[in-house]
Design a protein around this motif. Sequence first.
Motif, PDB file in Angstrom:
ATOM      1  N   VAL A 203      15.408   9.456   1.840  1.00  0.00           N
ATOM      2  CA  VAL A 203      16.419  10.077   0.983  1.00  0.00           C
ATOM      3  C   VAL A 203      15.737  11.161   0.156  1.00  0.00           C
ATOM      4  O   VAL A 203      14.503  11.190   0.048  1.00  0.00           O
ATOM      5  CB  VAL A 203      17.086   9.033   0.054  1.00  0.00           C
ATOM      6  CG1 VAL A 203      17.812   7.965   0.862  1.00  0.00           C
ATOM      7  CG2 VAL A 203      16.056   8.394  -0.883  1.00  0.00           C
ATOM      8  N   PRO A 204      16.498  12.093  -0.448  1.00  0.00           N
ATOM      9  CA  PRO A 204      15.888  13.110  -1.307  1.00  0.00           C
ATOM     10  C   PRO A 204      15.009  12.464  -2.370  1.00  0.00           C
ATOM     11  O   PRO A 204      15.390  11.461  -2.987  1.00  0.00           O
ATOM     12  CB  PRO A 204      17.094  13.817  -1.918  1.00  0.00           C
ATOM     13  CG  PRO A 204      18.165  13.673  -0.885  1.00  0.00           C
ATOM     14  CD  PRO A 204      17.960  12.305  -0.308  1.00  0.00           C
ATOM     15  N   LEU A 205      13.830  13.063  -2.596  1.00  0.00           N
ATOM     16  CA  LEU A 205      12.814  12.462  -3.459  1.00  0.00           C
ATOM     17  C   LEU A 205      12.381  13.435  -4.540  1.00  0.00           C
ATOM     18  O   LEU A 205      12.097  14.603  -4.267  1.00  0.00           O
ATOM     19  CB  LEU A 205      11.606  12.060  -2.608  1.00  0.00           C
ATOM     20  CG  LEU A 205      10.355  11.564  -3.328  1.00  0.00           C
ATOM     21  CD1 LEU A 205      10.624  10.236  -4.030  1.00  0.00           C
ATOM     22  CD2 LEU A 205       9.200  11.431  -2.330  1.00  0.00           C
ATOM     23  N   ALA A 221      -2.781  10.028  -6.841  1.00  0.00           N
ATOM     24  CA  ALA A 221      -1.909   9.570  -5.760  1.00  0.00           C
ATOM     25  C   ALA A 221      -0.620  10.378  -5.676  1.00  0.00           C
ATOM     26  O   ALA A 221      -0.141  10.674  -4.571  1.00  0.00           O
ATOM     27  CB  ALA A 221      -1.585   8.085  -5.932  1.00  0.00           C
ATOM     28  N   MET A 222      -0.037  10.740  -6.821  1.00  0.00           N
ATOM     29  CA  MET A 222       1.244  11.438  -6.759  1.00  0.00           C
ATOM     30  C   MET A 222       1.142  12.814  -6.116  1.00  0.00           C
ATOM     31  O   MET A 222       2.024  13.183  -5.323  1.00  0.00           O
ATOM     32  CB  MET A 222       1.901  11.507  -8.147  1.00  0.00           C
ATOM     33  CG  MET A 222       3.347  11.992  -8.083  1.00  0.00           C
ATOM     34  SD  MET A 222       4.259  11.892  -9.640  1.00  0.00           S
ATOM     35  CE  MET A 222       4.802  10.175  -9.619  1.00  0.00           C
ATOM     36  N   PRO A 223       0.099  13.605  -6.378  1.00  0.00           N
ATOM     37  CA  PRO A 223      -0.020  14.876  -5.648  1.00  0.00           C
ATOM     38  C   PRO A 223      -0.146  14.676  -4.136  1.00  0.00           C
ATOM     39  O   PRO A 223       0.438  15.444  -3.357  1.00  0.00           O
ATOM     40  CB  PRO A 223      -1.294  15.496  -6.234  1.00  0.00           C
ATOM     41  CG  PRO A 223      -1.432  14.880  -7.581  1.00  0.00           C
ATOM     42  CD  PRO A 223      -0.930  13.483  -7.425  1.00  0.00           C
ATOM     43  N   ARG A 224      -0.884  13.648  -3.707  1.00  0.00           N
ATOM     44  CA  ARG A 224      -1.001  13.367  -2.275  1.00  0.00           C
ATOM     45  C   ARG A 224       0.351  12.963  -1.697  1.00  0.00           C
ATOM     46  O   ARG A 224       0.704  13.341  -0.574  1.00  0.00           O
ATOM     47  CB  ARG A 224      -2.027  12.260  -2.033  1.00  0.00           C
ATOM     48  CG  ARG A 224      -3.441  12.593  -2.463  1.00  0.00           C
ATOM     49  CD  ARG A 224      -4.456  11.668  -1.794  1.00  0.00           C
ATOM     50  NE  ARG A 224      -4.182  10.259  -1.982  1.00  0.00           N
ATOM     51  CZ  ARG A 224      -4.705   9.513  -2.948  1.00  0.00           C
ATOM     52  NH1 ARG A 224      -5.552  10.048  -3.820  1.00  0.00           N
ATOM     53  NH2 ARG A 224      -4.406   8.226  -3.048  1.00  0.00           N
ATOM     54  N   TRP A 225       1.073  12.182  -2.474  1.00  0.00           N
ATOM     55  CA  TRP A 225       2.400  11.734  -2.060  1.00  0.00           C
ATOM     56  C   TRP A 225       3.330  12.929  -1.886  1.00  0.00           C
ATOM     57  O   TRP A 225       4.027  13.057  -0.860  1.00  0.00           O
ATOM     58  CB  TRP A 225       2.936  10.763  -3.100  1.00  0.00           C
ATOM     59  CG  TRP A 225       4.236  10.101  -2.794  1.00  0.00           C
ATOM     60  CD1 TRP A 225       4.954  10.154  -1.623  1.00  0.00           C
ATOM     61  CD2 TRP A 225       4.985   9.273  -3.685  1.00  0.00           C
ATOM     62  NE1 TRP A 225       6.099   9.401  -1.737  1.00  0.00           N
ATOM     63  CE2 TRP A 225       6.143   8.850  -2.980  1.00  0.00           C
ATOM     64  CE3 TRP A 225       4.781   8.842  -4.991  1.00  0.00           C
ATOM     65  CZ2 TRP A 225       7.098   8.024  -3.569  1.00  0.00           C
ATOM     66  CZ3 TRP A 225       5.736   8.010  -5.576  1.00  0.00           C
ATOM     67  CH2 TRP A 225       6.875   7.602  -4.867  1.00  0.00           C
ATOM     68  N   ALA A 226       3.338  13.819  -2.875  1.00  0.00           N
ATOM     69  CA  ALA A 226       4.198  15.003  -2.803  1.00  0.00           C
ATOM     70  C   ALA A 226       3.859  15.849  -1.572  1.00  0.00           C
ATOM     71  O   ALA A 226       4.757  16.324  -0.866  1.00  0.00           O
ATOM     72  CB  ALA A 226       4.042  15.832  -4.075  1.00  0.00           C
ATOM     73  N   GLU A 229       5.125  14.182   1.628  1.00  0.00           N
ATOM     74  CA  GLU A 229       6.585  14.201   1.765  1.00  0.00           C
ATOM     75  C   GLU A 229       7.144  15.620   1.835  1.00  0.00           C
ATOM     76  O   GLU A 229       8.327  15.813   2.121  1.00  0.00           O
ATOM     77  CB  GLU A 229       7.227  13.470   0.573  1.00  0.00           C
ATOM     78  CG  GLU A 229       6.847  12.000   0.455  1.00  0.00           C
ATOM     79  CD  GLU A 229       7.805  11.082   1.187  1.00  0.00           C
ATOM     80  OE1 GLU A 229       8.648  11.601   1.957  1.00  0.00           O
ATOM     81  OE2 GLU A 229       7.722   9.859   0.987  1.00  0.00           O
ATOM     82  N   GLY A 230       6.304  16.602   1.520  1.00  0.00           N
ATOM     83  CA  GLY A 230       6.777  17.980   1.527  1.00  0.00           C
ATOM     84  C   GLY A 230       7.695  18.308   0.378  1.00  0.00           C
ATOM     85  O   GLY A 230       8.623  19.117   0.510  1.00  0.00           O
ATOM     86  N   VAL A 231       7.449  17.697  -0.790  1.00  0.00           N
ATOM     87  CA  VAL A 231       8.252  17.979  -1.976  1.00  0.00           C
ATOM     88  C   VAL A 231       7.338  18.521  -3.073  1.00  0.00           C
ATOM     89  O   VAL A 231       6.115  18.372  -3.024  1.00  0.00           O
ATOM     90  CB  VAL A 231       8.983  16.718  -2.489  1.00  0.00           C
ATOM     91  CG1 VAL A 231       9.896  16.158  -1.412  1.00  0.00           C
ATOM     92  CG2 VAL A 231       8.002  15.652  -2.963  1.00  0.00           C
TER      93      VAL A 231
END
Length: 269
Positions: A203-205, A221-226, A229-231
């Motif tokens: 879903v949109p993140l 972790a959050m920058p890697r996550w973004a 996910e391409g966000v």
Amino acid sequence: MLNLSLSVDGCDLRYADSGGDGVPVVFSHGAGADHVMFDAQRDHLRTLGYRVVTWDLRGHGLSRPAGAPFTAERATTDLLALVEHLRLDRPVLVGQSLGGNLSQALVRRHPELCRALVVIGSTWNTGPLSTGERLLLKVAAPSLSVIPAGRLPELMAGASAVTPAARADARRAFSQLTKGEFMEVWRATVGFLDPDPGYRTPVPLCLVRGDRDRTGNIATAMPRWAAAEGVEEIVVPGAGHIANQDAPEAVNAAVETFLRTSLQTRGTA
């Protein structure tokens, strides 16, 4: 004020529901906190026409006594029960810290029930963990356990927030839990971590963190996550772990923009 309750597994979960026919948004707070942390976001989104639901997780705030041990599985069951009880039509889930881990878990388990996901100051449930990060998780609980109970609320508030007002509210909230209860919740938070690097949020993140958040591995972790996910990661200047309380106007604007653009794109606004 949480003037409604839902009995689940021995606990009366307290919640508030603004009602109406707007897109539902459910806010889940962090470990040791309660619904008050989202007061600014609740008021802002309510004025924009969203149906806003806030609640106190089991063993937190007004949802006491816990009735049963706090675990990742039980917290997920509680959130699902609340969504089903209110018959919410694919709500947007917004979670801070533990609430973000919880919201991720529900989206992963029941993607068809959710419209979008907003995570504030929370690590990536399914992200890969380095040896150092695994070691950090292993020693965190023993490190917390040696802190005297009387000092824990002050230390946790100082580690979580930057502004005096946010720190004061964090102290208030943390003081409602015994040290044993907090340790139980902390262990449950770690229980949400389930590395699966190939998983992508269906879903949109929206990912939000304060630029002064030094909690766990969130800042890395959050920058890697973004990127995975391409966000775009939204980093809030001058805010700590509880960015939504340290910088409420900035977080309100970020969430409003995300909801307007992502939901209109899908034709659900």
